[in-house]
Design an enzyme around this catalytic site. Sequence first.
Site, PDB file in Angstrom:
ATOM      1  N   LYS A  50       0.841  -1.206   0.000  1.00 50.19           N
ATOM      2  CA  LYS A  50       0.000   0.000   0.000  1.00 50.19           C
ATOM      3  C   LYS A  50       0.870   1.247   0.000  1.00 50.19           C
ATOM      4  O   LYS A  50       0.581   2.222  -0.706  1.00 50.19           O
ATOM      5  CB  LYS A  50      -0.936  -0.017   1.222  1.00 50.19           C
ATOM      6  CG  LYS A  50      -2.062  -1.028   1.076  1.00 50.19           C
ATOM      7  CD  LYS A  50      -2.822  -1.264   2.363  1.00 50.19           C
ATOM      8  CE  LYS A  50      -3.826  -2.399   2.185  1.00 50.19           C
ATOM      9  NZ  LYS A  50      -4.504  -2.800   3.414  1.00 50.19           N
ATOM     10  N   GLN A  94      -4.609  -1.243   9.756  1.00 48.69           N
ATOM     11  CA  GLN A  94      -4.498  -2.572   9.131  1.00 48.69           C
ATOM     12  C   GLN A  94      -5.092  -3.644  10.051  1.00 48.69           C
ATOM     13  O   GLN A  94      -4.695  -3.771  11.206  1.00 48.69           O
ATOM     14  CB  GLN A  94      -3.014  -2.877   8.821  1.00 48.69           C
ATOM     15  CG  GLN A  94      -2.780  -4.190   8.115  1.00 48.69           C
ATOM     16  CD  GLN A  94      -3.343  -4.218   6.687  1.00 48.69           C
ATOM     17  OE1 GLN A  94      -3.248  -3.244   5.941  1.00 48.69           O
ATOM     18  NE2 GLN A  94      -3.962  -5.326   6.306  1.00 48.69           N
ATOM     19  N   ASP A 117     -11.144   3.197   4.550  1.00 50.61           N
ATOM     20  CA  ASP A 117     -11.631   1.815   4.462  1.00 50.61           C
ATOM     21  C   ASP A 117     -13.161   1.770   4.488  1.00 50.61           C
ATOM     22  O   ASP A 117     -13.758   0.706   4.304  1.00 50.61           O
ATOM     23  CB  ASP A 117     -11.083   0.978   5.631  1.00 50.61           C
ATOM     24  CG  ASP A 117      -9.895   0.127   5.202  1.00 50.61           C
ATOM     25  OD1 ASP A 117      -9.736  -0.082   3.987  1.00 50.61           O
ATOM     26  OD2 ASP A 117      -9.141  -0.314   6.090  1.00 50.61           O
TER      27      ASP A 117
END
Length: 287
Positions: A50, A94, A117
């Site tokens: 990422k 994460q 997200d």
Amino acid sequence: MSAKIIDGKAMATAIRMKLGADVSGFKEKPGLAVILVGDDPASQIYVRNKIKACESVGIKSFESRLPGQVTEAEVAAEIKAFNDNPTVHGILLQLPLPAHLNSHRLTQAIAPEKDVDGLTVTNAGKLFLGMDDGLIPCTPQGSMILIRSFVRELAGLNAVVIGRSNLFGKPMAQLLLRENCTVTTAHSRTKNLDDVCAQADILVAAVGRPRLVKQDWIKRGACVIDVGINRDADGKLCGDVDYEGALSVAGAITPVPGGVGPMTIACLLSNTVKAYQFKRASGSQAA
Ligand code: NAP
């Protein structure tokens, strides 16, 4: 008949090139903060990818690595610091987190306007209500782009999503409903899953079971999106769908790897740019 292979890698590259061109014209660079707790090897690889992807399009990345024994208050303080940092436009925590940390509580601590997200109650609620000023979870967003590349008219089609996670299954079902599909969400308690899947014009599998979906579960000509990332008994990377078997029945299918995965990262970058643009727009309204 042989299914069209939906090339997620190529589509993700095109999205990233467009984002790179857009970002190069911005005065200030968008910023994405990634918080990684502990030393889970898979998470380390995801985070590294990422961050590399951010650099490739000119997004500034902020990396926070916290030890596995960190307290929830310490992670919350890190999130707050990024919430308060005006050069950070997106925050990604994460997952999964070590068991002693409450993932739900920490995810909800992210400011909704930086929640790239799309997991906060605010963004999930906006998706549910059909509002277009929220941030949509990256993997369903990417899957929708892949579906649209093959299916021109979605209205009235039967869509089956296997899996009902907050991260994927539920938002995917909402996105398909938004497109006027008739949506069925299947899960571990669904009876006669094979028959349910056989009705699907669009079949999306997000289960985490190697090759669960068999050739005879697939309707001829269906668009099959394979979200699963698994290792089979031989250690080979595979999806939730029997890919080889599906090729002769489906109209189109995403491969694993090279299908949904690259689109997830492209949509993360796209969400970061969207969050940046939302902030610029709200700043100019306030001025
Ligand atoms: P998850 O939270 O574990 O959810 C799995 C879902 O599958 C649950 O809803 C579960 O039902 C259902 N399920 C389990 N066994 C089943 C069975 N035998 N029949 C029917 N349904 C069954 O997983 P997730 O986060 O949604 O991820 C799913 C998969 O997608 C994983 O392989 C993950 O690695 C992959 N993934 C890939 C990407 C990417 O970028 N490519 C991104 C995210 C996830 P219950 O709710 O009843 O337990």
